[in-house]
Design a protein around this motif. Structure first.
Motif, short mmCIF file in Angstrom:
data_model
loop_
_atom_site.label_atom_id
_atom_site.label_comp_id
_atom_site.label_asym_id
_atom_site.label_seq_id
_atom_site.Cartn_x
_atom_site.Cartn_y
_atom_site.Cartn_z
N PRO A 173 -77.16 -21.41 -21.01
CA PRO A 173 -76.93 -20.64 -19.80
C PRO A 173 -75.66 -21.23 -19.15
CG PRO A 173 -79.29 -21.03 -19.74
CD PRO A 173 -78.91 -22.01 -20.97
N GLN A 174 -75.36 -22.66 -19.53
CA GLN A 174 -74.30 -23.38 -18.99
C GLN A 174 -73.05 -22.89 -19.65
OE1 GLN A 174 -75.34 -27.49 -18.90
NE2 GLN A 174 -77.54 -27.05 -18.35
N LYS A 175 -72.99 -22.41 -20.56
CA LYS A 175 -71.87 -22.31 -21.65
C LYS A 175 -71.02 -21.27 -21.05
CE LYS A 175 -73.14 -25.07 -25.11
NZ LYS A 175 -72.65 -26.14 -25.16
N GLY A 176 -71.50 -20.15 -20.61
CA GLY A 176 -70.66 -19.19 -19.83
C GLY A 176 -70.33 -18.18 -21.05
N ILE A 177 -69.92 -16.97 -20.60
CA ILE A 177 -69.71 -15.85 -21.34
C ILE A 177 -68.28 -16.04 -22.24
CG2 ILE A 177 -68.71 -13.44 -21.07
CD1 ILE A 177 -70.73 -12.81 -18.91
N PRO A 178 -67.31 -16.63 -21.67
CA PRO A 178 -66.13 -17.08 -22.42
C PRO A 178 -66.29 -17.88 -23.68
CG PRO A 178 -65.64 -17.18 -20.08
CD PRO A 178 -67.10 -17.15 -20.29
N TYR A 179 -67.40 -18.77 -23.71
CA TYR A 179 -67.52 -19.59 -24.77
C TYR A 179 -68.02 -18.55 -25.89
CZ TYR A 179 -70.20 -23.20 -27.42
OH TYR A 179 -70.86 -23.90 -28.27
N PHE A 180 -68.86 -17.79 -25.82
CA PHE A 180 -69.45 -16.86 -26.91
C PHE A 180 -68.18 -15.83 -27.39
CE2 PHE A 180 -73.34 -18.62 -24.58
CZ PHE A 180 -73.76 -19.04 -25.84
#
Length: 454
Positions: A173-180
């Motif tokens: 959950p901490q990764k954030g949308i841009p990471y994926f």
């Protein structure tokens, strides 16, 4: 004529605003005229300009044309005309003669469909062989280049996945949308769009309301890892499994190439079009059509795509029975297909359908399919004698043994109310998309009728 029902017309609407406007235009008094014959429906409606809008619908291949400036297909005028015909149950003026503006369009469409190749000068066998060899070499080179691109993308994905797992599920959950999104974009550049879609599915997880998101995240990771390992051992797999792996990665066969092959499986049947799911992402519209062969009992998924809001022309409509010949993409568990030959639409079910009488039986069948193909996570199933029940704030489908399966959260309240209104709380035979932990109701099977729910 084979008119469409109100529910089937709704399926054609490109968006909610077009749907509302189309319903507003379904009043007979708003049309200057409207007529039909066996192949085409047409009408004229006075708009704000000097000349009336001329609207046409190809009834056999479900295509639209209108003189209005809208770039949507179908436009509100086409929807309005179809809604009007649905209200009248097809009882509208009929004539063999067509206005020139109608016949011109239809004749051009017919000529395009039945285009005959012009005779060419005789070519020597040596020239033909040389051309074939040259084409084969060019194709082999393209395949090699594609393989290297995919290989590089998968190598990067493997490292990325290891980092993700080592950090732990709770960090997702901490990764954030841009990471994926960044990883997905690199996979698209590597022509591995199927894997890109799996990576993007992390961003669809609900970390707040869904308390089993860790389970779903682990499922995504497992599917990605299994595809990576399968690709790395591709030459060790049976040929049809190789085809499935490449398709899941995004290395798809073009429809034209598929139909040119002599080794593909084709099935001619009366296909019940169970329902349709449409998604739009980054300008790309993907349309999933689920089908059930009445004689073959074969399940099929016909995918259609369009970009930039362009119309999708397909002869199959949800809730109808299409007499057609489907060509299946090569796989050890063939499911995806394309319409090779469309013959006609049938008004009723020519064959009775029987399904499972319990959720346990449905689950057993679905697990058998999953064991053969671990990337199939949605299976159309017919479950008999189920009713809608409400429990602890959620809706379920209960079988005769009182076993319940949750209705998927994606199914809106209006659809559930419609199911309740039609059934009156009584048990019915229901076509569903079974997803192992939830189901999406598609339609009711009753005697020789199919009632679409969406």
């Amino acid at each position: 004529m084979n008119y469409l029902t109100d529910e089937q017309v709704v399926q054609l609407a490109p968006d909610a605003s077009s749907l509302k406007a189309g319903r507003d235009l379904s009043q007979e008094r708003k049309w200057l005229n409207f007529q039909s014959n066996e192949r085409v429906l047409w009408g004229e409606l006075q708009g704000s300009g000097k000349n009336p809008y001329q609207t046409q619908v190809d009834l056999n291949n479900t295509a639209f044309k209108c003189s209005c400036p809208s770039r949507k297909f179908p436009c509100k005028h086409g929807l309005g005309l179809l809604f009007l015909v649905a209200q009248k149950e097809g009882q509208i003026p009929s004539t063999i003669e067509e206005p020139l503006w109608v016949s011109d369009w239809m004749n051009k469409r017919s000529a395009k469909t039945h285009k005959v190749e012009e005779p060419t000068e005789a070519i020597s066998p040596e020239t033909i062989a040389a051309q074939a060899e040259k084409q084969a070499q060019a194709k082999a080179k393209r395949q090699e280049e594609r393989y290297l691109k995919v290989q590089n993308g998968i190598a990067e994905l493997e490292l990325w996945l290891k980092d993700l797992v080592q950090a732990g599920l709770l960090t997702i959950p901490q990764k954030g949308i841009p990471y994926f999104e960044r990883m997905a974009a690199r996979l698209v550049d590597s022509q591995a769009t199927g894997l890109a879609g799996l990576v993007k599915s992390f961003n669809k997880l609900d970390f707040v309301k869904n308390d089993d998101w860790q389970k779903k995240a682990l499922e995504i990771i497992s599917k990605i890892y299994l595809l990576i390992e399968s690709f790395n051992r591709l030459d060790q797999l049976p040929p049809l499994v190789q085809e499935e792996v490449k398709a899941r990665i995004g290395w798809n066969i073009q429809t034209k190439d598929l139909l040119d092959r002599e080794d593909i499986d084709t099935i001619k049947d009366h296909w019940l079009v169970l329902g349709r799911q449409t998604t739009i992402e980054e300008g790309l519209t993907m349309q999933k059509n689920w089908l059930w062969g009445l004689k073959s009992q074969k399940k099929a998924l016909v995918l259609n795509f369009s970009f930039g809001g362009m119309a999708i022309e397909t002869p199959i409509l949800p809730g109808t029975i299409a007499h057609a010949n489907l060509a299946f993409y090569p796989s050890h568990t063939p499911l995806r297909a394309t319409v090779k030959d469309y013959i006609s639409t049938v008004d009723y079910l020519p064959e009775a359908i029987s399904g499972s009488n319990s959720w346990d039986d449905v689950h057993t069948k679905a697990v058998d399919i999953l064991a053969q193909n671990p990337w199939i996570d949605t299976v159309p199933m017919l479950i008999e004698q189920v009713r809608v029940v409400f429990h602890q704030g959620k809706y379920y489908l209960q079988d005769a043994n009182e076993t319940i399966v949750m209705i998927d959260a994606a199914v809106n309240q209006e659809q559930i109310w419609k199911l309740l209104a039609i059934t009156g709380g009584n048990a019915v035979s229901l076509m569903v998309l079974y997803q192992f932990d939830s189901v999406i109701p598609l339609g009711i099977v009753q005697n020789y009728d199919y009632l679409l729910l969406d």
